[in-house]
Design an enzyme around this catalytic site. Structure first.
Site, PDB file in Angstrom:
ATOM      1  N   ASP A  68       0.878  -1.157   0.000  1.00 35.81           N
ATOM      2  CA  ASP A  68       0.000   0.000   0.000  1.00 35.81           C
ATOM      3  C   ASP A  68       0.931   1.228   0.000  1.00 35.81           C
ATOM      4  OD1 ASP A  68      -2.191   1.806   0.739  1.00 35.81           O
ATOM      5  OD2 ASP A  68      -1.306   1.762   2.753  1.00 35.81           O
ATOM      6  N   ASP A 104      -0.081   5.228   0.945  1.00 30.74           N
ATOM      7  CA  ASP A 104      -0.297   6.198   2.036  1.00 30.74           C
ATOM      8  C   ASP A 104      -0.320   5.492   3.394  1.00 30.74           C
ATOM      9  OD1 ASP A 104      -1.655   7.442  -0.473  1.00 30.74           O
ATOM     10  OD2 ASP A 104      -1.455   9.108   0.916  1.00 30.74           O
ATOM     11  N   ARG A 162      -6.258  18.120   8.564  1.00 32.20           N
ATOM     12  CA  ARG A 162      -6.264  16.682   8.213  1.00 32.20           C
ATOM     13  C   ARG A 162      -5.941  15.839   9.451  1.00 32.20           C
ATOM     14  NH1 ARG A 162      -4.690  12.678   4.309  1.00 32.20           N
ATOM     15  NH2 ARG A 162      -5.425  13.888   2.540  1.00 32.20           N
ATOM     16  N   SER A 213     -10.887  10.282   4.528  1.00 34.01           N
ATOM     17  CA  SER A 213     -11.904   9.973   3.520  1.00 34.01           C
ATOM     18  C   SER A 213     -12.244   8.490   3.486  1.00 34.01           C
ATOM     19  CB  SER A 213     -11.376  10.401   2.143  1.00 34.01           C
ATOM     20  OG  SER A 213     -10.222   9.639   1.835  1.00 34.01           O
ATOM     21  N   ASP A 246     -13.162   5.331   0.491  1.00 30.23           N
ATOM     22  CA  ASP A 246     -13.135   4.945  -0.924  1.00 30.23           C
ATOM     23  C   ASP A 246     -14.405   4.164  -1.224  1.00 30.23           C
ATOM     24  OD1 ASP A 246     -10.609   6.045  -1.286  1.00 30.23           O
ATOM     25  OD2 ASP A 246      -9.564   4.176  -0.879  1.00 30.23           O
ATOM     26  N   ASP A 297      -1.405  -0.460   6.060  1.00 27.16           N
ATOM     27  CA  ASP A 297      -1.702   0.136   7.380  1.00 27.16           C
ATOM     28  C   ASP A 297      -3.188   0.101   7.709  1.00 27.16           C
ATOM     29  OD1 ASP A 297      -2.384   2.106   5.455  1.00 27.16           O
ATOM     30  OD2 ASP A 297      -2.310   3.647   6.996  1.00 27.16           O
TER      31      ASP A 297
HETATM   32  O1  M1P Z   1      -4.745  10.789  -1.216  1.00 28.81           O
HETATM   33  C1  M1P Z   1      -4.674   9.463  -1.555  1.00 28.81           C
HETATM   34  C2  M1P Z   1      -5.399   8.681  -0.520  1.00 28.81           C
HETATM   35  O2  M1P Z   1      -6.672   9.248  -0.463  1.00 28.81           O
HETATM   36  C3  M1P Z   1      -7.400   8.719   0.544  1.00 28.81           C
HETATM   37  O3  M1P Z   1      -6.714   8.920   1.761  1.00 28.81           O
HETATM   38  P1  M1P Z   1      -6.859  10.261   2.652  1.00 28.81           P
HETATM   39  O4  M1P Z   1      -8.184  10.140   3.320  1.00 28.81           O
HETATM   40  O5  M1P Z   1      -5.735  10.233   3.636  1.00 28.81           O
HETATM   41  O6  M1P Z   1      -6.743  11.437   1.734  1.00 28.81           O
HETATM   42  C4  M1P Z   1      -7.645   7.222   0.269  1.00 28.81           C
HETATM   43  O7  M1P Z   1      -8.286   7.093  -0.995  1.00 28.81           O
HETATM   44  C5  M1P Z   1      -6.346   6.518   0.201  1.00 28.81           C
HETATM   45  O8  M1P Z   1      -6.586   5.161  -0.161  1.00 28.81           O
HETATM   46  C6  M1P Z   1      -5.499   7.188  -0.817  1.00 28.81           C
HETATM   47  O9  M1P Z   1      -4.260   6.587  -0.819  1.00 28.81           O
END
Ligand code: M1P
Length: 233
Positions: A7, A9, A130, A166, A168, A192
């Protein structure tokens, strides 16, 4: 044959931030002569911004949008389509308006290829906000509840907690586990978000169900991944 799936992030980079330069240098050397795959909820642009073009192009395959868009050495191999319908949009807007997290920054719906990323705080928030939302959500579990509610209301779609702010959303079954259809042999998977409800969970679940030879590394951050790789040859 050993296959290493990562993965991005929270595993190779901090969420939405660039990879540590020393780790990038280490990783480029580590992955030589190995079968390395990347799987992320993110899109190609953000991924390249975070891990650099060199890693993005040299790994075996990159699965963007949880495997709904597939790239190999810079060449697009396949992609799926997914769009929210009006009822789903209405429901998500309801969550947006009724959330007890009141600070909103815009870009709440991000259309990716084969996936929609939905965020209550909004993707235009600052890094500070964030982190604040993430800490709040770790206690409130707002994202887990949103995922559970929309999956029970819309049985054809799947929703999972991705990074920090966020969720998905994609067609049922079009989750990260689809990458396993392409890969033969032993799997080492680093992620993670491997707990139930997280977007790495479907890979862990399917590996266990299929009784494939595998090792799961549920990491807390990229430093943990780096430390594990130093010992893994
Ligand atoms: O920015 C890419 C990431 O976007 C989301 O994560 P976050 O909520 O931290 O912005 C998810 O879609 C994550 O899977 C993706 O890598």
């Amino acid at each position: 044959m050993k296959n290493y799936i990562f993965d991005i992030d929270g595993t190779l980079t901090p969420s939405r931030l660039p990879i540590n330069k020393n780790f990038e240098f280490f990783f480029i050397n580590w992955m030589k002569e190995k079968n390395v795959y990347l799987v992320t909820g993110s899109d190609k642009e953000k991924t390249i911004e975070q891990i650099g073009e060199s890693i993005w192009r040299s790994v075996n395959t990159v699965y963007q949008s949880c495997g709904n868009q597939v790239w190999q050495h810079g060449k697009l191999l396949k992609q799926n389509e997914f769009y929210l319908n009006k009822d789903m949009e209405l429901k998500l807007n309801e969550f947006l308006n009724n959330s007890s997290w009141t600070e909103k920054f815009g870009n709440h719906f991000e259309q990716r290829v084969g996936l929609v990323n939905f965020s209550i705080i909004g993707r235009n928030c600052s890094q500070k906000k964030r982190e604040e939302y993430y800490s709040w959500d770790m206690i409130q579990k707002e994202r887990v509840q949103i995922c559970e509610t929309i999956m029970s209301k819309f049985p054809n779609i799947e929703a999972a907690v991705g990074g920090q702010i966020s969720i998905d959303i994609y067609e049922k079954g079009c989750n990260k586990a689809q990458v396993l259809d392409d890969i033969i042999g032993e799997i080492y998977f680093f992620g993670d978000k491997m707990e139930k409800g997280g977007n790495d969970y479907p890979i862990a679940e399917r590996l266990q169900k299929d009784k494939r030879t595998h090792t799961l590394f549920k990491v807390k951050n990229p430093t943990e991944t780096w430390n594990i790789l130093k010992e893994l040859h």
